[in-house]
Design an enzyme around this catalytic site. Structure first.
Site, PDB file in Angstrom:
ATOM      1  CB  THR A 276      -0.913   0.025   1.242  1.00 52.85           C
ATOM      2  OG1 THR A 276      -1.705  -1.156   1.257  1.00 52.85           O
ATOM      3  CG2 THR A 276      -1.825   1.251   1.220  1.00 52.85           C
TER       4      THR A 276
ATOM      5  CG  HIS B  77       0.652   2.467   4.136  1.00 57.50           C
ATOM      6  ND1 HIS B  77       1.844   2.026   4.670  1.00 57.50           N
ATOM      7  CD2 HIS B  77      -0.318   1.749   4.756  1.00 57.50           C
ATOM      8  CE1 HIS B  77       1.609   1.082   5.571  1.00 57.50           C
ATOM      9  NE2 HIS B  77       0.304   0.899   5.653  1.00 57.50           N
TER      10      HIS B  77
ATOM     11  N   GLY C 185       1.128   2.325  10.232  1.00 58.89           N
ATOM     12  CA  GLY C 185       0.149   2.692  11.245  1.00 58.89           C
ATOM     13  C   GLY C 185       0.781   3.196  12.529  1.00 58.89           C
TER      14      GLY C 185
ATOM     15  CB  THR D 267      -1.817 -14.425  19.401  1.00 60.11           C
ATOM     16  OG1 THR D 267      -2.018 -14.384  17.975  1.00 60.11           O
ATOM     17  CG2 THR D 267      -0.359 -14.750  19.708  1.00 60.11           C
ATOM     18  NE  ARG D 268      -6.629  -9.484  21.372  1.00 59.21           N
ATOM     19  CZ  ARG D 268      -6.680  -8.246  21.846  1.00 59.21           C
ATOM     20  NH1 ARG D 268      -7.789  -7.816  22.406  1.00 59.21           N
ATOM     21  NH2 ARG D 268      -5.639  -7.453  21.785  1.00 59.21           N
TER      22      ARG D 268
ATOM     23  CG  ASP E 151       5.954  -3.119  13.997  1.00 62.53           C
ATOM     24  OD1 ASP E 151       7.096  -2.948  13.513  1.00 62.53           O
ATOM     25  OD2 ASP E 151       5.396  -2.272  14.710  1.00 62.53           O
TER      26      ASP E 151
ATOM     27  NE  ARG F 195       7.632 -10.160  14.530  1.00 60.63           N
ATOM     28  CZ  ARG F 195       7.238 -11.408  14.779  1.00 60.63           C
ATOM     29  NH1 ARG F 195       8.012 -12.424  14.435  1.00 60.63           N
ATOM     30  NH2 ARG F 195       6.087 -11.641  15.370  1.00 60.63           N
TER      31      ARG F 195
ATOM     32  CG  ASP G 166       0.758  -7.575   3.713  1.00 64.10           C
ATOM     33  OD1 ASP G 166       0.540  -7.244   4.888  1.00 64.10           O
ATOM     34  OD2 ASP G 166       0.025  -7.233   2.765  1.00 64.10           O
TER      35      ASP G 166
ATOM     36  CB  SER H  72      -3.765  -6.916  14.020  1.00 62.33           C
ATOM     37  OG  SER H  72      -3.960  -6.690  15.402  1.00 62.33           O
TER      38      SER H  72
ATOM     39  CG  ASP I  65      -8.150  15.522  25.311  1.00 62.70           C
ATOM     40  OD1 ASP I  65      -8.571  16.486  24.639  1.00 62.70           O
ATOM     41  OD2 ASP I  65      -8.228  15.478  26.559  1.00 62.70           O
TER      42      ASP I  65
END
Length: 454
Positions: free
Chosen positions: A32, A156, A161, A264-265, A296, A300, A316, A389, A399
C-alpha cells in the site's frame, strides 16, 4: 449528507526545517503506497462548541508546530525510475480543510463506515502527478449539533500505522500545550542500510509475495475486480473471542511443550475470518487461498529499530492453504498456518525480503497505486484476503484539549478481502472487524462468522 467547504489552507512548518531528499526503504515502496484514512468524532463541551473558530485555530497552530519535527509530512514524493520513490523534503505543506454540515452526530448511528464518510475525509486525486500530491491531508467538519469530525489521510509510502499514530498523538500533545513525548527518528538508514552478510546462503523463499493465487480456471482477476463490494462492522464479544481461542487451541499441546505456545488472539480471530471467507465464497476443496498478515519488524530486527522510527517497518507475509483444508479441519489448522507465517519473520527473514525487493528491476507490480482504475498491480481479493491488526496500537484517547473522541475508526475501504481488526473502545476485551467483501458473499460470511462459534 450536505457538506460545505468553508476554507482550505496549506499549513507549513512554523519554523524552517531541513530541506533535501530522503531516501525510502523497500518497505516504504511496496504494498500500500496510497493514502490511508482515519476519522475521529468529537462532542466538545459547550465552551468549545460555542467557539468553533477556536478549535480550528488550535488545530492549525499546533499542526504547523508538529510539522517541524515531523517535517517529511510537509514534503512530496517523486518517482525516480523502476517504480521507486524518494521523499523530497521541501515544505510544500499540508492542506487543512474546514467544512460544515447540517447533519448531527446522532445521524451516524453506530458510526459504521458508509459512503457519507467520503464527504468528511479529504479526497486524493491520483490522476495528479505524485510530486504534486500532499503526503498528509486533514479535514475538520463541524456539525449542526456542535459536534465535529477530524479526519486524516496519510500516504502509506511515508509511514505505517504505528508511525502515523505517533505523529497524531504528538500533534495532540502540542495542541494541549504539552511538549513532544518521543521525537521521530527520521534517518531511514537505520533500516535501509541493513543488508544480508556477504555470501549469505540463507536462500529464503519470497515467491509467495510475487504471485497471489487466482480462482481456479481463471488466468487473471479482472472479472473479480469488477464485482460490487460492501462493508460491514462485525463485533465479537470477549466471551466469543475466548471461545474461539479455546476452539483453536484444542489439540495444541502447548502447555506440555517447551516449544509450542497458545495461539494469539490475532491468530485465532484471523483464522476464523479466513475460514468463513472461504465458506462464503464457496471455494472448491482444491482452491489455493492466501491470507496477507501484516507484521511489525521493529522489535524483530537485531538490533531493534530505534525508538520513534518514523517510516514503514511493517510488511505482509503470506499464509497459504487449500480451501478444503481450511473448512474441513478444525480452527486450529487455520491458526497454525497464520502462526507459521508470523514466526518465520526473524531478522534474517526481514533482511532477505528486503534483498528480494532490492533486486527487483521494477517495483510497480508490487504497489497498490497501479491497481487503481486498472487491471494491474497486487490483488488480495477472492480467493484471498488480508487481515490487518490494530489490536495493539494506541488508537483511542486522542485529546486535543476538548476531550477524547466518541468514536475513532477507519475511513471507507472498498477492496474485496480488505479487513481490519480493532479493539473495542470500551476496553472490555471485545473486537470489531471492519470487512469489505463482494456483495454476493457478505450475508453468507456473516452467517458463518457467528454460527461457527459453537
Amino acid at each position: 449528507m450536505v457538506v460545505k467547504i468553508k476554507g482550505c489552507y496549506v499549513l507549513k512548518p512554523s519554523t524552517p526545517t531541513l530541506q533535501g531528499t530522503l531516501a525510502l526503504s523497500e518497505w516504504d515502496q511496496v504494498g500500500t503506497i496510497t493514502h490511508v484514512p482515519t476519522i475521529y468524532f468529537y462532542k466538545p463541551d459547550q465552551t468549545f462548541a460555542a467557539q468553533p473558530d477556536t478549535i480550528a485555530n488550535i488545530l492549525k497552530d499546533s499542526l504547523s508546530r508538529a510539522l517541524v519535527p515531523f517535517y517529511p509530512l510537509a514534503g512530496r514524493l517523486r518517482w525516480i525510475g523502476g517504480g521507486r520513490l524518494e521523499l523530497h523534503c521541501n515544505d510544500m505543506g499540508v492542506p487543512f480543510i474546514e467544512a460544515e454540515s447540517d447533519s448531527k452526530l446522532d445521524d451516524f448511528g453506530d458510526f459504521s463506515p458508509s459512503p457519507e464518510y467520503d464527504y468528511l475525509i479529504p479526497t486524493v486525486d491520483y490522476t495528479i502527478p505524485i510530486h504534486e500530491l500532499p503526503i498528509l491531508l486533514v479535514q475538520l467538519t463541524r456539525f449542526k449539533c456542535g459536534g465535529l469530525s477530524l479526519s486524516l489521510t496519510i500516504s502509506h509510502a511515508v509511514v505505517d500505522g504505528q508511525s502515523a499514530l505517533h505523529f497524531i498523538s504528538e500533534w495532540a500533545r502540542l495542541a494541549k500545550g504539552e511538549p513532544i513525548g518521543v521525537m521521530p527518528f527520521l534517518d531511514r538508514k537505520a533500516f535501509q542500510d541493513r543488508t544480508l552478510p556477504a555470501g549469505s546462503t540463507l536462500g529464503l523463499d519470497h515467491s509467495e509475495l510475487d504471485h497471489p493465487p487466482l480462482l481456479l480456471g481463471q488466468s487473471d482477476n479482472i472479472e473479480e475486480r469488477k464485482k460490487k463490494t460492501t462493508v460491514a462492522m462485525l463485533k465479537l464479544t470477549k466471551q466469543q473471542v475466548e471461545k474461539l481461542k479455546r476452539m483453536a487451541n484444542e489439540g495444541n499441546d502447548y502447555k506440555n511443550s517447551g516449544t509450542k505456545r497458545s495461539y494469539t488472539r490475532y491468530e485465532t480471530v484471523a483464522g476464523h475470518i479466513w475460514r468463513c471467507a472461504s465458506k462464503a465464497r464457496v471455494h472448491r476443496n482444491e482452491q489455493p487461498t492466501a491470507m496477507g498478515v501484516c507484521v511489525d519488524s521493529r522489535s524483530r530486527m537485531q538490533p531493534p529499530l530505534p525508538q520513534g522510527y518514523f517510516g514503514n517497518a511493517t510488511f505482509d507475509v503470506i499464509a497459504t492453504s487449500l480451501a478444503g483444508d481450511l473448512v474441513s479441519k478444525p480452527l486450529g489448522y487455520a491458526s497454525s498456518r497464520i502462526k507459521e507465517a508470523i514466526e518465520k519473520v526473524t531478522n534474517d527473514y526481514v533482511l532477505s525480503a528486503i534483498d528480494h525487493f532490492r533486486n527487483q528491476p521494477d517495483l510497480t507490480r508490487f504497489q497498490d497505486l497501479h491497481a487503481l482504475g486498472s487491471d494491474q498491480g497486487p490483488f488480495y481479493g477472492n480467493p484471498n484476503l488480508g487481515v490487518v491488526s490494530w489490536l495493539t496500537l494506541p488508537i483511542y484517547g486522542l485529546d486535543f484539549g476538548w476531550g477524547k473522541e466518541i468514536y475513532m475508526g477507519p475511513g471507507p475501504h472498498d477492496f474485496d478481502g480488505d479487513s481490519l481488526l480493532l479493539p473495542s473502545p470500551d476496553g472490555d476485551g471485545s473486537i470489531v472487524l471492519a470487512l469489505c467483501l463482494q456483495v454476493a458473499h457478505m450475508d453468507a460470511f456473516k452467517k458463518h462468522f457467528y454460527e461457527d462459534i459453537i
